[in-house]
Design a protein around this motif. Structure first.
Motif, PDB file in Angstrom:
ATOM      1  N   SER A  71       4.111  55.726 -49.840  1.00 17.45           N
ATOM      2  CA  SER A  71       5.420  56.328 -49.577  1.00 17.45           C
ATOM      3  C   SER A  71       5.341  57.844 -49.709  1.00 17.45           C
ATOM      4  CB  SER A  71       6.460  55.785 -50.566  1.00 17.45           C
ATOM      5  OG  SER A  71       6.673  54.404 -50.383  1.00 17.45           O
ATOM      6  N   GLY A  72       6.314  58.520 -49.126  1.00 19.54           N
ATOM      7  CA  GLY A  72       6.401  59.970 -49.273  1.00 19.54           C
ATOM      8  C   GLY A  72       6.406  60.733 -47.972  1.00 19.54           C
ATOM      9  N   GLY A  73       5.970  60.097 -46.878  1.00 19.92           N
ATOM     10  CA  GLY A  73       5.993  60.790 -45.597  1.00 19.92           C
ATOM     11  C   GLY A  73       5.166  62.064 -45.606  1.00 19.92           C
ATOM     12  N   VAL A  86       0.792  72.998 -49.135  1.00 19.31           N
ATOM     13  CA  VAL A  86       1.406  72.598 -47.870  1.00 19.31           C
ATOM     14  C   VAL A  86       2.236  71.333 -48.078  1.00 19.31           C
ATOM     15  CG1 VAL A  86       0.968  71.903 -45.483  1.00 19.31           C
ATOM     16  CG2 VAL A  86      -0.475  73.637 -46.557  1.00 19.31           C
ATOM     17  N   GLY A  87       1.708  70.407 -48.872  1.00 19.82           N
ATOM     18  CA  GLY A  87       2.464  69.197 -49.165  1.00 19.82           C
ATOM     19  C   GLY A  87       3.742  69.494 -49.927  1.00 19.82           C
ATOM     20  N   PHE A  88       3.652  70.423 -50.884  1.00 23.33           N
ATOM     21  CA  PHE A  88       4.837  70.795 -51.648  1.00 23.33           C
ATOM     22  C   PHE A  88       5.897  71.407 -50.748  1.00 23.33           C
ATOM     23  CE2 PHE A  88       7.338  74.010 -53.866  1.00 23.33           C
ATOM     24  CZ  PHE A  88       7.920  73.245 -54.870  1.00 23.33           C
ATOM     25  N   LEU A  89       5.479  72.259 -49.800  1.00 19.67           N
ATOM     26  CA  LEU A  89       6.452  72.874 -48.895  1.00 19.67           C
ATOM     27  C   LEU A  89       7.167  71.824 -48.048  1.00 19.67           C
ATOM     28  CD1 LEU A  89       4.591  76.093 -47.668  1.00 19.67           C
ATOM     29  CD2 LEU A  89       6.504  75.935 -49.264  1.00 19.67           C
ATOM     30  N   ALA A  90       6.431  70.779 -47.645  1.00 26.10           N
ATOM     31  CA  ALA A  90       7.081  69.686 -46.911  1.00 26.10           C
ATOM     32  C   ALA A  90       8.099  68.992 -47.802  1.00 26.10           C
ATOM     33  CB  ALA A  90       6.031  68.687 -46.425  1.00 26.10           C
ATOM     34  N   GLY A  91       7.725  68.772 -49.081  1.00 23.13           N
ATOM     35  CA  GLY A  91       8.666  68.179 -50.020  1.00 23.13           C
ATOM     36  C   GLY A  91       9.843  69.098 -50.296  1.00 23.13           C
ATOM     37  N   TRP A  92       9.583  70.396 -50.355  1.00 28.60           N
ATOM     38  CA  TRP A  92      10.634  71.392 -50.577  1.00 28.60           C
ATOM     39  C   TRP A  92      11.646  71.371 -49.428  1.00 28.60           C
ATOM     40  CZ3 TRP A  92      12.141  74.723 -54.358  1.00 28.60           C
ATOM     41  CH2 TRP A  92      12.932  75.808 -54.007  1.00 28.60           C
ATOM     42  N   VAL A  93      11.136  71.311 -48.192  1.00 31.84           N
ATOM     43  CA  VAL A  93      12.012  71.224 -47.020  1.00 31.84           C
ATOM     44  C   VAL A  93      12.847  69.953 -47.084  1.00 31.84           C
ATOM     45  CG1 VAL A  93      12.042  70.897 -44.515  1.00 31.84           C
ATOM     46  CG2 VAL A  93      10.566  72.650 -45.523  1.00 31.84           C
ATOM     47  N   ILE A 214       8.925  54.947 -47.002  1.00 32.46           N
ATOM     48  CA  ILE A 214       9.064  53.791 -47.892  1.00 32.46           C
ATOM     49  C   ILE A 214       7.889  52.830 -47.738  1.00 32.46           C
ATOM     50  CG2 ILE A 214      11.582  53.914 -47.991  1.00 32.46           C
ATOM     51  CD1 ILE A 214      11.604  51.621 -45.887  1.00 32.46           C
ATOM     52  N   ALA A 215       6.705  53.359 -47.442  1.00 26.87           N
ATOM     53  CA  ALA A 215       5.533  52.502 -47.191  1.00 26.87           C
ATOM     54  C   ALA A 215       5.240  51.580 -48.370  1.00 26.87           C
ATOM     55  CB  ALA A 215       4.312  53.371 -46.877  1.00 26.87           C
ATOM     56  N   ASN A 216       5.457  52.058 -49.591  1.00 21.71           N
ATOM     57  CA  ASN A 216       5.184  51.225 -50.766  1.00 21.71           C
ATOM     58  C   ASN A 216       6.083  49.998 -50.831  1.00 21.71           C
ATOM     59  OD1 ASN A 216       3.225  53.010 -51.556  1.00 21.71           O
ATOM     60  ND2 ASN A 216       4.466  54.018 -53.124  1.00 21.71           N
ATOM     61  N   ARG A 300      17.079  59.968 -54.625  1.00 20.04           N
ATOM     62  CA  ARG A 300      15.877  59.255 -55.090  1.00 20.04           C
ATOM     63  C   ARG A 300      14.623  60.083 -54.840  1.00 20.04           C
ATOM     64  NH1 ARG A 300      20.708  56.698 -55.435  1.00 20.04           N
ATOM     65  NH2 ARG A 300      20.476  54.790 -56.664  1.00 20.04           N
ATOM     66  N   ILE A 301      14.594  60.801 -53.713  1.00 23.11           N
ATOM     67  CA  ILE A 301      13.462  61.681 -53.418  1.00 23.11           C
ATOM     68  C   ILE A 301      13.489  62.892 -54.351  1.00 23.11           C
ATOM     69  CG2 ILE A 301      12.396  63.130 -51.649  1.00 23.11           C
ATOM     70  CD1 ILE A 301      13.507  61.171 -49.580  1.00 23.11           C
ATOM     71  N   SER A 302      14.686  63.421 -54.616  1.00 26.41           N
ATOM     72  CA  SER A 302      14.812  64.536 -55.562  1.00 26.41           C
ATOM     73  C   SER A 302      14.314  64.122 -56.934  1.00 26.41           C
ATOM     74  CB  SER A 302      16.279  64.974 -55.657  1.00 26.41           C
ATOM     75  OG  SER A 302      16.781  65.360 -54.399  1.00 26.41           O
ATOM     76  N   GLN A 303      14.656  62.901 -57.351  1.00 25.13           N
ATOM     77  CA  GLN A 303      14.207  62.404 -58.647  1.00 25.13           C
ATOM     78  C   GLN A 303      12.690  62.314 -58.695  1.00 25.13           C
ATOM     79  OE1 GLN A 303      15.816  58.568 -59.736  1.00 25.13           O
ATOM     80  NE2 GLN A 303      14.215  58.236 -61.256  1.00 25.13           N
ATOM     81  N   ALA A 304      12.064  61.849 -57.601  1.00 27.62           N
ATOM     82  CA  ALA A 304      10.606  61.742 -57.556  1.00 27.62           C
ATOM     83  C   ALA A 304       9.950  63.111 -57.688  1.00 27.62           C
ATOM     84  CB  ALA A 304      10.176  61.072 -56.252  1.00 27.62           C
ATOM     85  N   MET A 305      10.504  64.118 -57.030  1.00 30.58           N
ATOM     86  CA  MET A 305       9.949  65.469 -57.146  1.00 30.58           C
ATOM     87  C   MET A 305      10.169  66.013 -58.552  1.00 30.58           C
ATOM     88  SD  MET A 305      10.609  67.422 -53.535  1.00 30.58           S
ATOM     89  CE  MET A 305       9.434  68.685 -54.054  1.00 30.58           C
ATOM     90  N   GLY A 306      11.299  65.672 -59.165  1.00 31.92           N
ATOM     91  CA  GLY A 306      11.562  66.101 -60.533  1.00 31.92           C
ATOM     92  C   GLY A 306      10.574  65.525 -61.524  1.00 31.92           C
TER      93      GLY A 306
END
Length: 434
Positions: A71-73, A86-93, A214-216, A300-306
Protein backbone atom coordinates in the motif's frame (compact mmCIF):
# COMPACT_ATOMS: atom_id res chain seq x y z
CA UNK A 1 -8.15 -4.05 7.54
CA UNK A 2 -6.46 -6.06 10.25
CA UNK A 3 -4.64 -9.34 9.84
CA UNK A 4 -6.87 -12.40 9.68
CA UNK A 5 -9.80 -10.56 8.11
CA UNK A 6 -10.99 -11.25 4.61
CA UNK A 7 -9.27 -9.06 2.04
CA UNK A 8 -10.85 -7.28 -0.90
CA UNK A 9 -11.31 -9.22 -4.13
CA UNK A 10 -11.42 -7.96 -7.70
CA UNK A 11 -15.01 -6.69 -7.47
CA UNK A 12 -14.43 -4.50 -4.41
CA UNK A 13 -10.99 -3.34 -5.58
CA UNK A 14 -12.57 -2.26 -8.87
CA UNK A 15 -15.43 -0.58 -7.01
CA UNK A 16 -12.89 1.42 -5.02
CA UNK A 17 -11.29 2.66 -8.25
CA UNK A 18 -14.62 3.50 -9.89
CA UNK A 19 -15.85 5.31 -6.76
CA UNK A 20 -12.75 7.49 -6.69
CA UNK A 21 -12.83 8.23 -10.43
CA UNK A 22 -16.48 9.17 -10.82
CA UNK A 23 -16.85 12.28 -8.71
CA UNK A 24 -16.67 16.01 -9.18
CA UNK A 25 -14.68 16.22 -12.41
CA UNK A 26 -17.04 14.68 -14.94
CA UNK A 27 -19.98 16.81 -13.76
CA UNK A 28 -18.08 20.11 -13.66
CA UNK A 29 -15.10 20.29 -16.02
CA UNK A 30 -16.89 20.42 -19.39
CA UNK A 31 -17.94 24.03 -18.85
CA UNK A 32 -14.31 25.12 -18.56
CA UNK A 33 -13.22 22.97 -21.52
CA UNK A 34 -15.81 24.76 -23.67
CA UNK A 35 -14.04 28.04 -22.97
CA UNK A 36 -11.00 26.63 -24.80
CA UNK A 37 -12.94 25.11 -27.73
CA UNK A 38 -16.64 24.64 -28.47
CA UNK A 39 -16.12 22.13 -31.28
CA UNK A 40 -17.86 18.87 -30.39
CA UNK A 41 -15.27 16.62 -32.04
CA UNK A 42 -12.42 18.40 -30.26
CA UNK A 43 -14.18 17.97 -26.91
CA UNK A 44 -14.77 14.25 -27.46
CA UNK A 45 -11.17 13.80 -28.63
CA UNK A 46 -10.11 15.56 -25.44
CA UNK A 47 -12.01 13.03 -23.30
CA UNK A 48 -10.66 10.17 -25.39
CA UNK A 49 -7.13 11.46 -24.82
CA UNK A 50 -7.88 11.59 -21.10
CA UNK A 51 -8.98 7.98 -21.21
CA UNK A 52 -5.85 6.97 -23.11
CA UNK A 53 -3.69 8.75 -20.52
CA UNK A 54 -5.51 6.99 -17.70
CA UNK A 55 -5.15 3.59 -19.42
CA UNK A 56 -1.44 4.18 -19.99
CA UNK A 57 -1.14 5.05 -16.31
CA UNK A 58 -3.20 2.01 -15.31
CA UNK A 59 -0.98 -0.50 -17.13
CA UNK A 60 2.08 1.24 -15.69
CA UNK A 61 0.76 1.15 -12.12
CA UNK A 62 -0.28 -2.44 -12.75
CA UNK A 63 3.35 -3.36 -13.32
CA UNK A 64 4.49 -1.28 -10.34
CA UNK A 65 1.83 -2.95 -8.20
CA UNK A 66 3.01 -6.40 -9.24
CA UNK A 67 6.61 -5.35 -8.59
CA UNK A 68 5.87 -3.64 -5.24
CA UNK A 69 2.70 -5.26 -3.81
CA UNK A 70 2.42 -2.79 -0.93
CA UNK A 71 0.00 0.00 0.00
CA UNK A 72 0.98 3.64 -0.33
CA UNK A 73 0.88 4.34 -4.06
CA UNK A 74 3.39 6.97 -5.19
CA UNK A 75 4.68 7.44 -1.63
CA UNK A 76 5.94 3.83 -1.59
CA UNK A 77 6.90 3.55 -5.27
CA UNK A 78 8.98 6.73 -5.52
CA UNK A 79 10.75 6.09 -2.21
CA UNK A 80 12.04 2.74 -3.48
CA UNK A 81 12.63 3.66 -7.12
CA UNK A 82 14.32 7.04 -6.66
CA UNK A 83 15.03 8.17 -3.10
CA UNK A 84 13.32 8.72 0.27
CA UNK A 85 13.15 12.48 -0.49
CA UNK A 86 11.24 11.97 -3.75
CA UNK A 87 8.93 9.53 -2.01
CA UNK A 88 8.36 11.98 0.83
CA UNK A 89 7.44 14.74 -1.63
CA UNK A 90 4.83 12.45 -3.18
CA UNK A 91 3.47 11.79 0.31
CA UNK A 92 3.61 15.52 1.07
CA UNK A 93 1.56 16.29 -2.06
CA UNK A 94 -0.93 13.62 -1.02
CA UNK A 95 -1.08 15.09 2.48
CA UNK A 96 -1.55 18.71 1.36
CA UNK A 97 -3.36 18.28 -1.96
CA UNK A 98 -4.34 14.66 -2.55
CA UNK A 99 -7.48 14.70 -0.41
CA UNK A 100 -7.96 18.19 1.04
CA UNK A 101 -8.18 19.81 -2.42
CA UNK A 102 -10.60 17.27 -3.97
CA UNK A 103 -12.76 17.55 -0.83
CA UNK A 104 -12.82 21.34 -1.24
CA UNK A 105 -13.64 21.03 -4.95
CA UNK A 106 -16.45 18.55 -4.34
CA UNK A 107 -17.92 20.84 -1.66
CA UNK A 108 -17.78 23.82 -4.03
CA UNK A 109 -19.40 21.78 -6.81
CA UNK A 110 -22.16 20.57 -4.48
CA UNK A 111 -22.84 24.16 -3.42
CA UNK A 112 -23.17 25.15 -7.10
CA UNK A 113 -25.73 22.41 -7.69
CA UNK A 114 -27.96 23.41 -4.74
CA UNK A 115 -27.50 27.16 -5.18
CA UNK A 116 -30.85 27.52 -6.99
CA UNK A 117 -32.64 25.97 -4.02
CA UNK A 118 -30.88 28.18 -1.48
CA UNK A 119 -30.14 31.40 -3.39
CA UNK A 120 -29.87 33.53 -0.26
CA UNK A 121 -27.16 31.35 1.31
CA UNK A 122 -23.56 32.07 0.20
CA UNK A 123 -21.98 29.11 -1.64
CA UNK A 124 -19.02 29.18 0.77
CA UNK A 125 -21.42 28.69 3.69
CA UNK A 126 -23.03 25.69 1.98
CA UNK A 127 -19.61 24.18 1.17
CA UNK A 128 -18.27 24.61 4.69
CA UNK A 129 -21.56 23.49 6.22
CA UNK A 130 -21.54 20.21 4.27
CA UNK A 131 -17.87 19.66 5.05
CA UNK A 132 -18.42 20.34 8.75
CA UNK A 133 -21.37 17.96 8.93
CA UNK A 134 -19.51 15.11 7.26
CA UNK A 135 -16.37 15.69 9.33
CA UNK A 136 -18.37 15.63 12.57
CA UNK A 137 -20.06 12.39 11.54
CA UNK A 138 -16.73 10.72 10.83
CA UNK A 139 -15.28 12.05 14.08
CA UNK A 140 -17.70 9.92 16.10
CA UNK A 141 -18.52 6.88 13.96
CA UNK A 142 -16.58 4.23 12.05
CA UNK A 143 -18.21 3.75 8.67
CA UNK A 144 -16.30 1.42 6.44
CA UNK A 145 -17.05 -1.95 4.81
CA UNK A 146 -16.62 -3.59 1.45
CA UNK A 147 -20.39 -4.12 1.13
CA UNK A 148 -21.16 -0.41 1.62
CA UNK A 149 -18.39 0.55 -0.83
CA UNK A 150 -19.82 -1.77 -3.49
CA UNK A 151 -23.41 -0.62 -2.95
CA UNK A 152 -22.66 3.12 -3.13
CA UNK A 153 -20.36 2.73 -6.12
CA UNK A 154 -22.63 0.66 -8.32
CA UNK A 155 -25.66 2.76 -7.31
CA UNK A 156 -23.76 5.79 -8.58
CA UNK A 157 -22.93 3.99 -11.84
CA UNK A 158 -26.56 2.92 -12.25
CA UNK A 159 -27.82 6.50 -11.85
CA UNK A 160 -25.33 7.76 -14.45
CA UNK A 161 -26.30 5.01 -16.91
CA UNK A 162 -29.98 5.91 -16.48
CA UNK A 163 -29.11 9.56 -17.15
CA UNK A 164 -27.23 8.56 -20.32
CA UNK A 165 -30.13 6.41 -21.55
CA UNK A 166 -32.60 9.25 -20.95
CA UNK A 167 -30.32 11.65 -22.80
CA UNK A 168 -30.27 9.43 -25.90
CA UNK A 169 -33.92 8.32 -25.83
CA UNK A 170 -35.71 11.67 -25.56
CA UNK A 171 -35.66 12.78 -29.22
CA UNK A 172 -37.33 16.15 -28.66
CA UNK A 173 -34.27 17.41 -26.83
CA UNK A 174 -31.85 15.97 -29.36
CA UNK A 175 -33.77 17.57 -32.23
CA UNK A 176 -33.54 21.06 -30.74
CA UNK A 177 -29.78 21.18 -30.43
CA UNK A 178 -27.76 19.78 -33.31
CA UNK A 179 -24.00 19.44 -32.77
CA UNK A 180 -21.88 21.28 -35.28
CA UNK A 181 -19.16 18.98 -36.55
CA UNK A 182 -18.12 21.28 -39.36
CA UNK A 183 -15.11 23.50 -39.17
CA UNK A 184 -13.05 21.04 -37.13
CA UNK A 185 -9.36 21.79 -37.44
CA UNK A 186 -6.77 19.26 -36.26
CA UNK A 187 -4.53 22.19 -35.31
CA UNK A 188 -6.71 22.75 -32.24
CA UNK A 189 -5.37 19.47 -30.81
CA UNK A 190 -1.90 21.00 -30.70
CA UNK A 191 -2.90 24.35 -29.27
CA UNK A 192 -2.15 25.70 -25.79
CA UNK A 193 -5.83 25.81 -24.70
CA UNK A 194 -6.25 22.14 -25.66
CA UNK A 195 -3.13 21.20 -23.68
CA UNK A 196 -4.37 23.08 -20.62
CA UNK A 197 -7.79 21.44 -20.97
CA UNK A 198 -6.09 18.06 -20.54
CA UNK A 199 -5.48 19.09 -16.92
CA UNK A 200 -9.25 19.47 -16.48
CA UNK A 201 -9.86 16.07 -18.05
CA UNK A 202 -7.06 14.43 -16.10
CA UNK A 203 -8.63 15.74 -12.90
CA UNK A 204 -11.90 14.06 -13.94
CA UNK A 205 -10.02 10.79 -14.53
CA UNK A 206 -8.00 11.04 -11.33
CA UNK A 207 -8.59 8.06 -9.09
CA UNK A 208 -7.66 5.48 -11.76
CA UNK A 209 -4.75 4.51 -9.48
CA UNK A 210 -6.87 4.20 -6.31
CA UNK A 211 -6.37 0.48 -5.67
CA UNK A 212 -2.59 1.05 -5.60
CA UNK A 213 -3.06 2.82 -2.26
CA UNK A 214 -4.70 -0.21 -0.62
CA UNK A 215 -2.60 -3.08 -2.01
CA UNK A 216 -2.13 -4.56 1.47
CA UNK A 217 -5.90 -4.95 1.75
CA UNK A 218 -6.33 -6.70 -1.61
CA UNK A 219 -6.23 -10.48 -1.99
CA UNK A 220 -3.38 -11.55 -4.32
CA UNK A 221 -2.47 -7.91 -5.12
CA UNK A 222 0.13 -8.83 -7.74
CA UNK A 223 -2.66 -10.22 -9.94
CA UNK A 224 -5.80 -8.50 -8.68
CA UNK A 225 -4.46 -4.94 -8.60
CA UNK A 226 -3.50 -4.68 -12.31
CA UNK A 227 -6.81 -6.19 -13.46
CA UNK A 228 -8.83 -3.88 -11.21
CA UNK A 229 -7.00 -0.84 -12.57
CA UNK A 230 -7.47 -1.83 -16.22
CA UNK A 231 -11.12 -2.90 -16.06
CA UNK A 232 -12.23 0.08 -13.99
CA UNK A 233 -10.36 2.66 -16.07
CA UNK A 234 -11.67 1.23 -19.34
CA UNK A 235 -15.25 1.15 -18.05
CA UNK A 236 -15.13 4.69 -16.69
CA UNK A 237 -13.63 5.95 -19.96
CA UNK A 238 -16.64 4.60 -21.89
CA UNK A 239 -19.05 6.15 -19.35
CA UNK A 240 -17.29 9.53 -19.54
CA UNK A 241 -17.41 9.60 -23.34
CA UNK A 242 -21.13 8.81 -23.39
CA UNK A 243 -21.96 11.21 -20.56
CA UNK A 244 -20.18 14.16 -22.17
CA UNK A 245 -21.79 13.35 -25.51
CA UNK A 246 -25.17 13.57 -23.77
CA UNK A 247 -24.21 16.93 -22.25
CA UNK A 248 -23.18 18.27 -25.65
CA UNK A 249 -26.29 16.95 -27.43
CA UNK A 250 -28.87 18.13 -24.92
CA UNK A 251 -27.72 21.54 -23.69
CA UNK A 252 -26.64 24.70 -25.57
CA UNK A 253 -22.92 25.36 -25.46
CA UNK A 254 -23.55 28.99 -24.53
CA UNK A 255 -25.36 27.91 -21.35
CA UNK A 256 -22.63 25.47 -20.25
CA UNK A 257 -19.57 27.55 -21.13
CA UNK A 258 -17.70 28.55 -17.96
CA UNK A 259 -20.30 26.92 -15.70
CA UNK A 260 -19.64 24.37 -12.96
CA UNK A 261 -23.07 22.68 -12.86
CA UNK A 262 -23.16 21.33 -16.45
CA UNK A 263 -24.96 18.20 -15.25
CA UNK A 264 -27.81 20.28 -13.86
CA UNK A 265 -28.05 22.33 -17.06
CA UNK A 266 -28.22 19.20 -19.20
CA UNK A 267 -30.75 17.54 -16.87
CA UNK A 268 -33.00 20.58 -17.16
CA UNK A 269 -33.10 20.26 -20.95
CA UNK A 270 -33.63 16.48 -20.86
CA UNK A 271 -36.26 16.23 -18.12
CA UNK A 272 -37.66 19.74 -17.87
CA UNK A 273 -37.01 22.34 -15.15
CA UNK A 274 -38.60 20.49 -12.23
CA UNK A 275 -37.30 17.00 -12.96
CA UNK A 276 -33.99 18.52 -13.99
CA UNK A 277 -33.75 20.12 -10.55
CA UNK A 278 -34.46 16.72 -9.01
CA UNK A 279 -31.66 15.21 -11.09
CA UNK A 280 -29.40 18.01 -9.91
CA UNK A 281 -30.13 16.98 -6.33
CA UNK A 282 -29.25 13.37 -7.23
CA UNK A 283 -25.93 14.57 -8.65
CA UNK A 284 -25.37 16.60 -5.47
CA UNK A 285 -26.07 13.46 -3.44
CA UNK A 286 -23.42 11.58 -5.44
CA UNK A 287 -20.97 14.38 -4.67
CA UNK A 288 -21.98 14.11 -1.01
CA UNK A 289 -20.97 10.44 -1.00
CA UNK A 290 -17.66 11.29 -2.73
CA UNK A 291 -16.90 13.92 -0.09
CA UNK A 292 -17.71 11.46 2.66
CA UNK A 293 -15.39 8.85 1.15
CA UNK A 294 -12.45 11.27 0.86
CA UNK A 295 -13.02 12.72 4.33
CA UNK A 296 -12.88 9.17 5.68
CA UNK A 297 -9.81 7.96 3.75
CA UNK A 298 -7.60 11.09 3.81
CA UNK A 299 -6.97 11.22 7.58
CA UNK A 300 -5.88 7.56 7.53
CA UNK A 301 -3.03 8.49 5.18
CA UNK A 302 -2.19 11.51 7.36
CA UNK A 303 -2.06 9.20 10.37
CA UNK A 304 0.33 6.85 8.54
CA UNK A 305 2.68 9.72 7.72
CA UNK A 306 2.46 10.90 11.33
CA UNK A 307 3.63 7.49 12.50
CA UNK A 308 6.66 7.59 10.16
CA UNK A 309 7.78 11.22 10.43
CA UNK A 310 8.62 12.82 13.80
CA UNK A 311 7.55 16.33 12.78
CA UNK A 312 4.12 15.01 11.81
CA UNK A 313 3.54 13.06 15.02
CA UNK A 314 0.54 15.20 15.89
CA UNK A 315 -1.29 13.56 12.97
CA UNK A 316 -1.12 10.12 14.53
CA UNK A 317 -3.41 11.09 17.41
CA UNK A 318 -6.57 9.00 17.36
CA UNK A 319 -9.55 8.29 19.58
CA UNK A 320 -10.17 5.10 21.54
CA UNK A 321 -12.37 3.97 18.68
CA UNK A 322 -9.40 4.25 16.32
CA UNK A 323 -10.58 7.41 14.56
CA UNK A 324 -7.65 9.63 13.38
CA UNK A 325 -9.01 12.73 15.08
CA UNK A 326 -5.96 14.93 14.43
CA UNK A 327 -5.91 13.98 10.75
CA UNK A 328 -9.60 14.84 10.44
CA UNK A 329 -9.08 18.30 11.90
CA UNK A 330 -5.96 18.91 9.79
CA UNK A 331 -7.68 17.94 6.55
CA UNK A 332 -10.79 19.91 7.50
CA UNK A 333 -8.71 23.06 8.07
CA UNK A 334 -6.89 22.72 4.74
CA UNK A 335 -10.15 22.18 2.84
CA UNK A 336 -11.81 25.19 4.48
CA UNK A 337 -8.83 27.40 3.55
CA UNK A 338 -9.09 26.26 -0.09
CA UNK A 339 -12.85 26.87 -0.14
CA UNK A 340 -12.43 30.42 1.20
CA UNK A 341 -9.34 31.48 -0.75
CA UNK A 342 -9.26 29.48 -3.99
CA UNK A 343 -11.53 29.64 -7.00
CA UNK A 344 -12.82 26.36 -8.40
CA UNK A 345 -10.70 26.79 -11.54
CA UNK A 346 -7.48 27.62 -9.67
CA UNK A 347 -7.80 24.80 -7.14
CA UNK A 348 -8.53 22.28 -9.90
CA UNK A 349 -5.50 23.25 -11.97
CA UNK A 350 -3.30 23.43 -8.88
CA UNK A 351 -4.44 19.95 -7.83
CA UNK A 352 -4.10 18.57 -11.35
CA UNK A 353 -0.56 19.87 -11.82
CA UNK A 354 0.86 18.36 -8.63
CA UNK A 355 -0.97 15.05 -8.92
CA UNK A 356 0.07 14.82 -12.59
CA UNK A 357 3.69 15.40 -11.60
CA UNK A 358 3.62 12.59 -9.02
CA UNK A 359 1.92 10.18 -11.43
CA UNK A 360 4.39 11.07 -14.17
CA UNK A 361 7.33 10.26 -11.88
CA UNK A 362 5.75 6.93 -10.94
CA UNK A 363 5.12 5.96 -14.58
CA UNK A 364 8.70 6.91 -15.45
CA UNK A 365 9.70 4.55 -12.64
CA UNK A 366 8.45 1.62 -14.74
CA UNK A 367 11.18 2.39 -17.29
CA UNK A 368 13.77 2.85 -14.54
CA UNK A 369 12.87 -0.49 -12.93
CA UNK A 370 13.18 -2.34 -16.24
CA UNK A 371 16.89 -1.45 -16.10
CA UNK A 372 17.60 -1.46 -12.37
CA UNK A 373 15.47 -4.48 -11.36
CA UNK A 374 15.73 -6.74 -14.38
CA UNK A 375 15.61 -9.99 -12.41
CA UNK A 376 12.65 -9.13 -10.19
CA UNK A 377 9.48 -11.13 -10.78
CA UNK A 378 6.69 -9.29 -12.56
CA UNK A 379 3.38 -11.21 -12.58
CA UNK A 380 2.05 -8.37 -14.74
CA UNK A 381 4.13 -6.67 -17.42
CA UNK A 382 2.96 -3.52 -19.16
CA UNK A 383 1.99 -4.36 -22.75
CA UNK A 384 3.71 -2.53 -25.62
CA UNK A 385 6.45 -1.28 -23.27
CA UNK A 386 7.65 1.49 -23.34
CA UNK A 387 4.96 3.08 -25.57
CA UNK A 388 2.34 3.64 -22.81
CA UNK A 389 4.95 5.09 -20.46
CA UNK A 390 6.46 7.46 -23.03
CA UNK A 391 3.00 8.60 -24.19
CA UNK A 392 1.86 9.24 -20.61
CA UNK A 393 5.02 11.17 -19.72
CA UNK A 394 4.91 13.35 -22.85
CA UNK A 395 1.22 14.25 -22.51
CA UNK A 396 1.53 15.00 -18.80
CA UNK A 397 4.69 17.05 -19.31
CA UNK A 398 3.13 19.17 -22.07
CA UNK A 399 -0.01 19.77 -20.00
CA UNK A 400 1.96 20.74 -16.89
CA UNK A 401 4.21 23.14 -18.81
CA UNK A 402 1.26 24.88 -20.48
CA UNK A 403 -0.73 25.04 -17.23
CA UNK A 404 2.02 26.71 -15.22
CA UNK A 405 3.01 28.98 -18.12
CA UNK A 406 -0.54 30.23 -18.59
CA UNK A 407 -1.22 31.10 -14.93
CA UNK A 408 1.56 32.25 -12.64
CA UNK A 409 -0.63 31.56 -9.59
CA UNK A 410 -0.71 27.83 -10.40
CA UNK A 411 3.05 27.85 -10.90
CA UNK A 412 3.68 29.77 -7.68
CA UNK A 413 1.39 27.67 -5.48
CA UNK A 414 2.70 24.38 -6.94
CA UNK A 415 6.34 25.43 -6.56
CA UNK A 416 5.66 26.69 -3.04
CA UNK A 417 4.08 23.37 -2.06
CA UNK A 418 7.07 21.37 -3.33
CA UNK A 419 9.64 23.75 -1.78
CA UNK A 420 7.77 23.54 1.51
CA UNK A 421 8.02 19.76 1.35
CA UNK A 422 11.77 19.84 0.65
CA UNK A 423 12.36 22.30 3.51
CA UNK A 424 10.26 20.20 5.87
CA UNK A 425 12.16 17.02 4.92
CA UNK A 426 15.63 18.46 5.50
CA UNK A 427 14.66 20.12 8.78
CA UNK A 428 13.33 16.78 9.97
CA UNK A 429 16.49 15.00 8.81
CA UNK A 430 18.73 17.46 10.62
CA UNK A 431 16.95 17.89 13.93
CA UNK A 432 14.93 14.71 14.43
CA UNK A 433 15.78 11.03 14.47
CA UNK A 434 13.96 9.03 11.84
Amino acid sequence: MTAGKKKYGLWTASAFVVANMIGTGVFTSLGFQLEATDNFIAILVLWAVGGIIALCGAVSYGELGSLFPHSGGEYFYLSHIYSPLVGFLAGWVSLVVGFAAPVALACMALASYVDDLLPSVPPEAISIGVLTLITVVHAFTLKVSGIAQNFLTWLKVAVILVFIILGFTLPDHLESIRPSVTGFDWKVLFSAPFAVSIIWVYYAYSGWNASAYIANDIARPQKTLPVSLLLSTLGVTVIYMLLNLVFLLTAPVAEMKGQVEVGLISAGHILGPRMGMAMGLVIAFMLFSSISSMVFIGPRISQAMGEEHPMLRFLRVKTRAGIPWAGLIFQYALSVIMILTGSFSLVTRYTGVLLSLCSMMAVAGVIVCRFTRKKWQRPFRSPLFPVPQVLFILLMLVSIVYAVAEDWKVAAVSAGTLCGGVLFYYIEQKFFKR
